[in-house]
Design a protein around this motif. Structure first.
Motif, PDB file in Angstrom:
ATOM      1  N   HIS A 294      35.083  49.342  47.444  1.00  0.00           N
ATOM      2  CA  HIS A 294      36.491  49.087  47.766  1.00  0.00           C
ATOM      3  C   HIS A 294      36.633  48.219  49.015  1.00  0.00           C
ATOM      4  O   HIS A 294      37.602  47.471  49.152  1.00  0.00           O
ATOM      5  CB  HIS A 294      37.270  50.404  47.913  1.00  0.00           C
ATOM      6  N   THR A 295      35.646  48.314  49.919  1.00  0.00           N
ATOM      7  CA  THR A 295      35.685  47.464  51.118  1.00  0.00           C
ATOM      8  C   THR A 295      35.457  46.009  50.744  1.00  0.00           C
ATOM      9  O   THR A 295      36.173  45.106  51.215  1.00  0.00           O
ATOM     10  CB  THR A 295      34.617  47.909  52.128  1.00  0.00           C
ATOM     11  N   ALA A 296      34.475  45.774  49.889  1.00  0.00           N
ATOM     12  CA  ALA A 296      34.195  44.404  49.449  1.00  0.00           C
ATOM     13  C   ALA A 296      35.387  43.822  48.683  1.00  0.00           C
ATOM     14  O   ALA A 296      35.788  42.663  48.902  1.00  0.00           O
ATOM     15  CB  ALA A 296      32.950  44.393  48.565  1.00  0.00           C
ATOM     16  N   LEU A 297      35.983  44.637  47.813  1.00  0.00           N
ATOM     17  CA  LEU A 297      37.154  44.157  47.064  1.00  0.00           C
ATOM     18  C   LEU A 297      38.331  43.919  48.004  1.00  0.00           C
ATOM     19  O   LEU A 297      39.145  43.020  47.776  1.00  0.00           O
ATOM     20  CB  LEU A 297      37.518  45.179  45.983  1.00  0.00           C
ATOM     21  N   LEU A 305      45.589  47.501  47.638  1.00  0.00           N
ATOM     22  CA  LEU A 305      45.419  47.152  46.233  1.00  0.00           C
ATOM     23  C   LEU A 305      43.973  47.392  45.805  1.00  0.00           C
ATOM     24  O   LEU A 305      43.713  47.908  44.710  1.00  0.00           O
ATOM     25  CB  LEU A 305      45.809  45.702  45.998  1.00  0.00           C
ATOM     26  N   ALA A 306      43.028  47.038  46.667  1.00  0.00           N
ATOM     27  CA  ALA A 306      41.607  47.245  46.360  1.00  0.00           C
ATOM     28  C   ALA A 306      41.310  48.724  46.147  1.00  0.00           C
ATOM     29  O   ALA A 306      40.612  49.117  45.194  1.00  0.00           O
ATOM     30  CB  ALA A 306      40.741  46.687  47.481  1.00  0.00           C
ATOM     31  N   GLU A 307      41.842  49.560  47.013  1.00  0.00           N
ATOM     32  CA  GLU A 307      41.611  51.000  46.894  1.00  0.00           C
ATOM     33  C   GLU A 307      42.242  51.544  45.617  1.00  0.00           C
ATOM     34  O   GLU A 307      41.648  52.386  44.922  1.00  0.00           O
ATOM     35  CB  GLU A 307      42.172  51.718  48.125  1.00  0.00           C
ATOM     36  N   LYS A 318      28.650  52.510  46.848  1.00  0.00           N
ATOM     37  CA  LYS A 318      28.250  51.239  47.439  1.00  0.00           C
ATOM     38  C   LYS A 318      28.015  50.191  46.352  1.00  0.00           C
ATOM     39  O   LYS A 318      27.755  50.515  45.201  1.00  0.00           O
ATOM     40  CB  LYS A 318      26.985  51.440  48.266  1.00  0.00           C
ATOM     41  N   LEU A 319      28.069  48.931  46.761  1.00  0.00           N
ATOM     42  CA  LEU A 319      27.868  47.835  45.812  1.00  0.00           C
ATOM     43  C   LEU A 319      26.508  47.939  45.120  1.00  0.00           C
ATOM     44  O   LEU A 319      26.380  47.662  43.924  1.00  0.00           O
ATOM     45  CB  LEU A 319      27.977  46.490  46.547  1.00  0.00           C
ATOM     46  N   ALA A 320      25.506  48.363  45.866  1.00  0.00           N
ATOM     47  CA  ALA A 320      24.158  48.445  45.301  1.00  0.00           C
ATOM     48  C   ALA A 320      24.063  49.483  44.187  1.00  0.00           C
ATOM     49  O   ALA A 320      23.125  49.454  43.378  1.00  0.00           O
ATOM     50  CB  ALA A 320      23.147  48.773  46.402  1.00  0.00           C
ATOM     51  N   GLU A 321      25.061  50.391  44.142  1.00  0.00           N
ATOM     52  CA  GLU A 321      25.022  51.490  43.180  1.00  0.00           C
ATOM     53  C   GLU A 321      25.766  51.175  41.874  1.00  0.00           C
ATOM     54  O   GLU A 321      25.778  52.003  40.964  1.00  0.00           O
ATOM     55  CB  GLU A 321      25.616  52.748  43.819  1.00  0.00           C
ATOM     56  N   VAL A 322      26.369  49.995  41.798  1.00  0.00           N
ATOM     57  CA  VAL A 322      27.122  49.650  40.578  1.00  0.00           C
ATOM     58  C   VAL A 322      26.531  48.394  39.943  1.00  0.00           C
ATOM     59  O   VAL A 322      26.023  47.503  40.621  1.00  0.00           O
ATOM     60  CB  VAL A 322      28.623  49.433  40.883  1.00  0.00           C
TER      61      VAL A 322
END
Length: 407
Positions: A294-297, A305-307, A318-322
């Motif tokens: 959500h931070t990256a978005l 809106l990202a959240e 985290k991004l690495a987990e998706v």
């Protein structure tokens, strides 16, 4: 008491006053009646009090109705540039905002004053605080009974009371009822240029976004078998601001699309237009996989809106987990958000009324009813509805001018 005039105009709005000026300048005796206390009330409140009085890009393509081309004649004979010259002559300073929209530098009251001064100069009589209780044919003309007990006889009768939008200002369907009484067909009417609403469950999910605005491209597609007369099939889109509200969606792009949307149909919003959300998220993942999704978005769209998007899509961590599939899903959630509003806020907040007196009953050059000589229908009362951005005012000026040359 009985008053006899050449032209009786019912409605002291933009179209009615314009018609009165032009008819008066042709030597006609003109009387304008309106039940409101002051003329031009919709002018006064428009554009945040500065009146978006026309649009530089006005053309037939900016209008809806059973026959959008009906407006062509009046718009070509009295253009936005003609009205700008009138505004300049009156010494009213103006400026252009986005998308060709023209506003007064100071106040919308300047436009009203220009019109009332011109009416006075043309000899037109303005009677406010008077309603028309009854109107009927009288010989080759018309006879109208007013709320003060007086009667007005006229050779020509002009319906210029607009539509049903903003009833708190006294708007009614009087023009439609009167047109029907004279045998004219009235198309389906509905609120237009109006915020759209959501069902309670979706509203609850989107509640944290209330008050958030983004630049968006909002689109709507009319199904091939869903077109009514004058309702174009295919996709319509508008690239302007979108606003989340406590009731649903508003903002210019939503108001525009509301004129095309119908209950049961979906709209689609691209809330980061011209941005490849997937590519940016993938790059962020490669650069810093420990960053929360959500931070990256939130670096691409507003944080709230990202959240909301991540919560709605069930994406956490985290991004690495998706994986890439999830990132593509987030891209689609931002730039392919498809939703079905359940309704609109109605005439209470609608800027205009879609539909009106059927244009196949009117002469496109004069605005006169073909089957009722001397009866004219102008402005919003006719089935001609413009986009947001000064187009409806230009239609009022153009149709009022056209009728004023003949009534």
């Amino acid at each position: 008491m009985t008053d006899t005039v050449d032209v009786l105009i019912v409605g002291a709005g933009a179209a009615g006053m314009m018609c009165a000026i032009e008819a008066g300048r042709r030597g006609r005796s003109v009387r304008v009646v309106d039940h409101a206390r002051a003329p031009g009330e919709k002018i006064r409140i428009s554009g945040g009090g500065r009146c978006n009085f026309t649009n530089l890009g006005t053309g037939p393509a900016n209008f809806l109705g059973e026959n959008p081309r009906f407006a062509t004649s009046a718009l070509k004979r009295y253009t936005q540039h003609d009205f700008i010259k009138r505004v300049d002559k009156a010494g009213i300073a103006w400026h252009e905002k986005t998308l060709g929209q023209l506003f007064c530098d100071d106040s919308a009251k300047q436009i009203i004053r220009m019109l009332t001064d011109d009416m006075r100069g043309a000899g037109a009589v303005l009677s406010m605080g008077l309603a028309v209780d009854r109107v009927a044919r009288s010989g080759e003309g018309f006879e109208a009974a007013l709320s003060d007990g007086s009667v007005v006889r006229s050779r020509s009768l002009v319906l210029a009371t607009g539509g049903k939008s903003i009833p708190k200002m006294g708007a009614t369907g009087w023009a439609y009822d009167t047109a029907r009484a004279f045998g004219l067909r009235v198309t389906e009417t509905r609120p237009a240029l109006v915020p759209l609403t959501f069902e309670p469950g979706l509203l609850e999910k989107l509640a944290p976004l209330a008050g958030l605005s983004v630049e968006a491209v909002v689109s709507h597609r009319v199904p091939a078998d869903g077109g009514a007369p004058g309702r174009p099939t295919g996709e319509t889109r508008f690239a302007e601001g979108l606003l989340f509200t406590h009731r649903g969606l508003s903002g210019p792009s939503i108001l525009q699309i509301s004129s095309y949307w119908r209950e049961g149909e979906a709209i689609t919003a691209r809330m980061a237009p011209d941005v490849d959300v997937y590519a940016l998220l993938k790059a962020a993942k490669e650069e810093n996989g420990k960053q929360m999704v959500h931070t990256a978005l939130g670096h691409i769209v507003p944080r709230r809106l990202a959240e909301s998007v991540c919560e709605r899509e069930g994406v956490k961590g985290k991004l690495a987990e998706v994986g890439d599939k999830v990132l593509r899903r987030l891209d689609e959630a931002v730039n392919g958000w498809t939703v079905k509003p359940v309704g609109s806020e109605g005439y209470r907040t609608a800027e205009v009324t879609l539909g009106g007196v059927a244009t196949d009953a009117l002469d496109q050059q004069t605005m006169e009813a073909k089957a009722v000589p001397g009866l004219f229908v102008i402005g919003e009362a006719a089935d001609v509805t413009g986009w947001l951005g000064g187009y409806n005012f230009q239609w009022a000026w153009s149709s009022g001018w056209a009728a004023g040359q003949s009534c």
